[in-house]
Design a protein around this motif. Structure first.
Motif, PDB file in Angstrom:
ATOM      1  N   PHE A   1      15.780   4.410  -0.711  1.00 26.36           N
ATOM      2  CA  PHE A   1      16.541   4.300  -1.600  1.00 26.36           C
ATOM      3  C   PHE A   1      15.790   3.136  -2.634  1.00 26.36           C
ATOM      4  O   PHE A   1      15.807   3.421  -3.944  1.00 26.36           O
ATOM      5  CB  PHE A   1      17.895   3.568  -1.420  1.00 26.36           C
ATOM      6  N   GLY A   2      15.454   2.406  -2.225  1.00 23.99           N
ATOM      7  CA  GLY A   2      14.434   1.284  -3.042  1.00 23.99           C
ATOM      8  C   GLY A   2      13.417   1.771  -3.741  1.00 23.99           C
ATOM      9  O   GLY A   2      12.780   1.569  -4.864  1.00 23.99           O
ATOM     10  N   GLN A   3      12.474   2.876  -3.064  1.00 22.56           N
ATOM     11  CA  GLN A   3      11.581   3.498  -3.438  1.00 22.56           C
ATOM     12  C   GLN A   3      11.902   4.503  -4.227  1.00 22.56           C
ATOM     13  O   GLN A   3      11.050   4.697  -5.577  1.00 22.56           O
ATOM     14  CB  GLN A   3      10.643   4.309  -2.413  1.00 22.56           C
ATOM     15  N   LEU A   4      13.103   5.275  -4.461  1.00 21.59           N
ATOM     16  CA  LEU A   4      13.698   5.976  -5.401  1.00 21.59           C
ATOM     17  C   LEU A   4      13.610   5.258  -6.690  1.00 21.59           C
ATOM     18  O   LEU A   4      13.515   5.631  -7.846  1.00 21.59           O
ATOM     19  CB  LEU A   4      14.722   6.983  -4.954  1.00 21.59           C
ATOM     20  N   ARG A   5      14.489   4.254  -6.506  1.00 30.52           N
ATOM     21  CA  ARG A   5      14.475   3.355  -7.620  1.00 30.52           C
ATOM     22  C   ARG A   5      13.346   2.906  -8.657  1.00 30.52           C
ATOM     23  O   ARG A   5      13.190   3.039  -9.706  1.00 30.52           O
ATOM     24  CB  ARG A   5      15.284   2.067  -7.123  1.00 30.52           C
ATOM     25  N   LYS A   6      12.205   2.561  -7.816  1.00 30.92           N
ATOM     26  CA  LYS A   6      10.766   2.404  -8.297  1.00 30.92           C
ATOM     27  C   LYS A   6      10.357   3.682  -8.853  1.00 30.92           C
ATOM     28  O   LYS A   6       9.786   3.731 -10.164  1.00 30.92           O
ATOM     29  CB  LYS A   6       9.891   1.776  -7.332  1.00 30.92           C
ATOM     30  N   LEU A   7      10.663   4.687  -8.289  1.00 33.09           N
ATOM     31  CA  LEU A   7      10.083   5.953  -8.940  1.00 33.09           C
ATOM     32  C   LEU A   7      10.877   6.309 -10.203  1.00 33.09           C
ATOM     33  O   LEU A   7      10.114   6.559 -11.333  1.00 33.09           O
ATOM     34  CB  LEU A   7      10.548   7.300  -7.997  1.00 33.09           C
ATOM     35  N   LYS A   8      12.021   6.203 -10.412  1.00 36.71           N
ATOM     36  CA  LYS A   8      12.836   6.398 -11.582  1.00 36.71           C
ATOM     37  C   LYS A   8      12.310   5.565 -12.679  1.00 36.71           C
ATOM     38  O   LYS A   8      12.384   5.757 -13.778  1.00 36.71           O
ATOM     39  CB  LYS A   8      14.245   6.209 -11.189  1.00 36.71           C
ATOM     40  N   LYS A   9      11.920   4.301 -12.460  1.00 36.21           N
ATOM     41  CA  LYS A   9      11.455   3.309 -13.252  1.00 36.21           C
ATOM     42  C   LYS A   9      10.066   3.970 -13.964  1.00 36.21           C
ATOM     43  O   LYS A   9      10.151   3.691 -15.121  1.00 36.21           O
ATOM     44  CB  LYS A   9      11.280   1.932 -12.715  1.00 36.21           C
TER      45      LYS A   9
ATOM     46  N   ALA B   1       0.813  -1.228   0.097  1.00 36.98           N
ATOM     47  CA  ALA B   1      -0.085   0.015  -0.251  1.00 36.98           C
ATOM     48  C   ALA B   1       0.705   1.304  -0.028  1.00 36.98           C
ATOM     49  O   ALA B   1       0.532   2.245  -0.698  1.00 36.98           O
ATOM     50  CB  ALA B   1      -0.935  -0.042   1.220  1.00 36.98           C
ATOM     51  N   ASP B   2       1.848   1.304   0.606  1.00 35.59           N
ATOM     52  CA  ASP B   2       2.766   2.361   0.785  1.00 35.59           C
ATOM     53  C   ASP B   2       4.209   2.603  -0.450  1.00 35.59           C
ATOM     54  O   ASP B   2       4.834   3.602  -0.293  1.00 35.59           O
ATOM     55  CB  ASP B   2       3.634   2.404   1.998  1.00 35.59           C
ATOM     56  N   SER B   3       4.017   1.364  -1.124  1.00 33.74           N
ATOM     57  CA  SER B   3       5.107   1.254  -2.134  1.00 33.74           C
ATOM     58  C   SER B   3       4.573   2.124  -3.416  1.00 33.74           C
ATOM     59  O   SER B   3       3.527   2.147  -3.893  1.00 33.74           O
ATOM     60  CB  SER B   3       5.461   0.087  -2.449  1.00 33.74           C
ATOM     61  N   VAL B   4       5.824   2.700  -4.138  1.00 34.36           N
ATOM     62  CA  VAL B   4       5.463   3.360  -5.418  1.00 34.36           C
ATOM     63  C   VAL B   4       4.656   2.559  -6.555  1.00 34.36           C
ATOM     64  O   VAL B   4       3.783   2.927  -6.981  1.00 34.36           O
ATOM     65  CB  VAL B   4       6.919   3.992  -5.775  1.00 34.36           C
ATOM     66  N   ASP B   5       4.979   1.268  -6.570  1.00 33.16           N
ATOM     67  CA  ASP B   5       4.734   0.337  -7.519  1.00 33.16           C
ATOM     68  C   ASP B   5       3.534  -0.386  -7.128  1.00 33.16           C
ATOM     69  O   ASP B   5       3.255  -1.384  -7.873  1.00 33.16           O
ATOM     70  CB  ASP B   5       5.903  -0.535  -8.188  1.00 33.16           C
ATOM     71  N   GLY B   6       3.094  -0.382  -5.681  1.00 31.32           N
ATOM     72  CA  GLY B   6       2.000  -1.412  -5.417  1.00 31.32           C
ATOM     73  C   GLY B   6       2.698  -2.716  -5.061  1.00 31.32           C
ATOM     74  O   GLY B   6       1.856  -3.550  -4.765  1.00 31.32           O
ATOM     75  N   VAL B   7       3.982  -2.799  -4.997  1.00 32.13           N
ATOM     76  CA  VAL B   7       4.718  -4.258  -4.671  1.00 32.13           C
ATOM     77  C   VAL B   7       5.381  -3.984  -3.237  1.00 32.13           C
ATOM     78  O   VAL B   7       6.226  -3.138  -3.222  1.00 32.13           O
ATOM     79  CB  VAL B   7       5.536  -4.555  -5.672  1.00 32.13           C
ATOM     80  N   ALA B   8       5.058  -4.968  -2.300  1.00 28.08           N
ATOM     81  CA  ALA B   8       5.714  -4.952  -1.002  1.00 28.08           C
ATOM     82  C   ALA B   8       7.394  -5.266  -1.084  1.00 28.08           C
ATOM     83  O   ALA B   8       7.768  -5.980  -1.934  1.00 28.08           O
ATOM     84  CB  ALA B   8       5.085  -5.800  -0.291  1.00 28.08           C
TER      85      ALA B   8
END
Length: 533
Positions: free
Chosen positions: A244-252, A225-232
């Protein structure tokens, strides 16, 4: 994709052998078609800044472009921004990144730096999508369809065609009490309006760059629910969690966004003086941290927030006038030309003030740009006032300190040789305020800092817009008197005025501190991005 965006600014030169400073030569007439025009900015004797502008004079929207050109013998590309490039010998090929779409009548550009020996000579042999760079009429039949691919992220208000930077700080500690996470950058609509994010902060201790909060940085597990891509997040070996992991998903999802790791800040600047004593070792430690294999793909460069070289912030530094230049040069040498290297700097434009204390003019040649912190000039750190706007754009009658305004800082930096395109205007997404104030206009007395959510005397815009609505404007910013409290802060309207100033001054763009201060629908960043377009 090249990570570099190393600006110098602005005398222009013709694409032919004749050099005409201050002018750009128009492409040959070609029935109002699609063209690419070269211009030259700053030339420092051993290198220069160049730019190609691609203009769509046709009637059909473009969705991509490819430019090819030859550099003369003795000339070598040292970096490029707003495009991805390959080089084979002296031939350079550049393809669009986020700026492929060109509506009829619109234009986009990319910039680059070239080092040379001998004399400057302009590039030759320009090709646009395999044809002439002179106006060529309608797009070739090989142009991709105008319908964007389904994987394209939303671009409600994409980066401006002229490449103006809109940079926002993401505060590391915001994931705690503020409950602001990388996902909020998406849900607020901010992601499509940002070109860059500064992740703040890493610490500087024992002459080295170190992480400031490992849990927030890379260890905190995000739910679906809190993740950029909806994946835990997972606890699998090697999995990257945290911001850092969330920023990676954001850049994707938003590949046009570049992320820089910012070190220092008000609290963690005390170690820079020691770092400058062995700048090469410091730069090496920073490179190894930013490029740690666990998150190397997250960051596109480094930002240094030293408050303040050879002057006083939370602590006082006496490392000398040249220490900031020394540190900047070491970082550029270690990171090379394909990474962003930037700095947040003082905006003290007073005579003999903090800008005069360090060699910001000399250091600029090694940096892509400066984030000029044109805020926090006045506030309840002077508990009794006088009340004054913390981020005045210009001076005004009764200002408590001459040189404490945005324009004074910008003009002083320009006078020291910093190109305008390397200066970003700073915007605060918060206000500063006093209590015990009876006078509505600026200049009143106070009894102390106004109460606030996290720290007395400072409050987010999203709170102030309702808690203490604006009652007046002064020097290009707003203020509010409600009850016994007096606050100053920027609004969408005053940000619009500041962005007009930014464009009129030829600045590289604007930045703000920081993302969590905006409303949930991104009122302020919408005004900032829209004002730069």
């Amino acid at each position: 994709m090249s990570k570099l965006r190393w600006h110098h600014a602005a005398a222009l030169v013709a694409t032919s052998a004749a050099v005409v400073l201050g002018l750009a030569v128009a492409p040959a007439a070609g029935a109002g078609g699609v063209s690419a025009t070269f211009s030259k900015g700053s030339d420092w004797g051993t290198g220069y800044e160049g730019k190609y502008t691609i203009k769509n004079g046709g009637t059909t929207a473009r969705t991509s472009w490819t430019i090819e050109f030859d550099l003369p013998a003795g000339h070598k590309l040292s970096g490029l921004w707003d495009g991805s490039y390959t080089a084979s010998g002296q031939r350079v090929t550049v393809k669009n990144t986020w700026n492929g779409s060109i509506a009829p009548g619109a234009s986009v550009s990319f910039g680059f730096n070239v080092g040379y020996s001998g004399a400057f000579t302009a590039p030759t042999g320009c090709k646009l999508d395999g044809g002439s760079c002179d106006a060529t009429g309608e797009p070739p039949t090989t142009t991709p369809p105008t319908t964007p691919p389904t994987t394209t992220p939303p671009t409600t208000n994409p980066p401006a065609p002229d490449g103006k930077i809109s940079l926002g700080y993401f505060a590391q500690w915001g994931v705690y009490g503020r409950n602001y996470h990388v996902k909020n950058i998406v849900t607020s609509g901010s992601a499509s309006k940002l070109t860059h994010i500064n992740y703040a902060f890493g610490n500087v201790t024992n002459g080295q760059c170190v992480l400031g909060d490992t849990y927030a940085d890379y260890d905190r597990a995000y739910t679906a629910a809190d993740s950029v891509d909806g994946v835990a997040d997972t606890w699998d070996t090697g999995a990257l969690r945290g911001s850092f992991g969330q920023l990676r998903k954001l850049k994707k999802q938003f590949p046009h966004i570049k992320v820089l790791f910012s070190f220092g800040g008000w609290t963690w600047s005390g170690g820079f003086g020691q770092a400058a004593q062995n700048a090469a070792a410091f730069a090496d430690s920073c490179y190894k941290l930013v490029e740690d294999p666990r998150w190397a793909d997250v960051f596109d460069g480094i930002d240094i927030d030293w408050e303040y070289p050879n002057a006083c912030g939370l602590t006082c530094d006496s490392s000398g006038f040249s220490s900031f230049k020394t540190l900047s040069q070491a970082l550029r040498t270690r990171f090379g030309q394909d990474y962003l290297v930037t700095a947040a700097i003082t905006a003290d434009g007073s005579n003999g003030g903090k800008i005069d204390a360090a060699d910001y003019g000399g250091a600029a040649q090694f940096l892509n740009w400066y984030n000029v912190m044109t805020y926090d000039y006045f506030g309840a750190f002077n508990a009794k006032g006088p009340t004054a706007p913390h981020s005045p754009l210009t001076s005004y009658d009764g200002i408590p300190q001459q040189g404490f305004n945005s324009d004074a800082a910008i003009q002083k930096l320009k006078s020291k040789g910093v190109p305008a395109s390397k200066l970003l205007l700073g915007i605060g997404f918060y206000g500063r305020g006093w209590t015990g104030v009876t006078q509505s206009a600026p200049g009143g007395s106070a009894t102390g800092a106004a109460p606030a959510t996290y720290e007395a005397g400072i409050e987010d815009y999203k709170v102030l817009k309702s808690k203490c609505p604006v009652t007046g404007t002064v020097a290009g910013t707003a203020y509010a008197h409600c009850g016994s409290e007096w606050w100053s802060y920027d609004t969408p309207a005053t940000i619009g005025g500041k962005m007009t100033y930014t464009k009129n001054q030829g600045l590289g763009g604007a930045f703000f501190w920081e993302l969590s201060g905006d409303t949930t629908n991104g009122e302020l960043i919408t005004a900032l991005r829209g004002g730069l377009n």
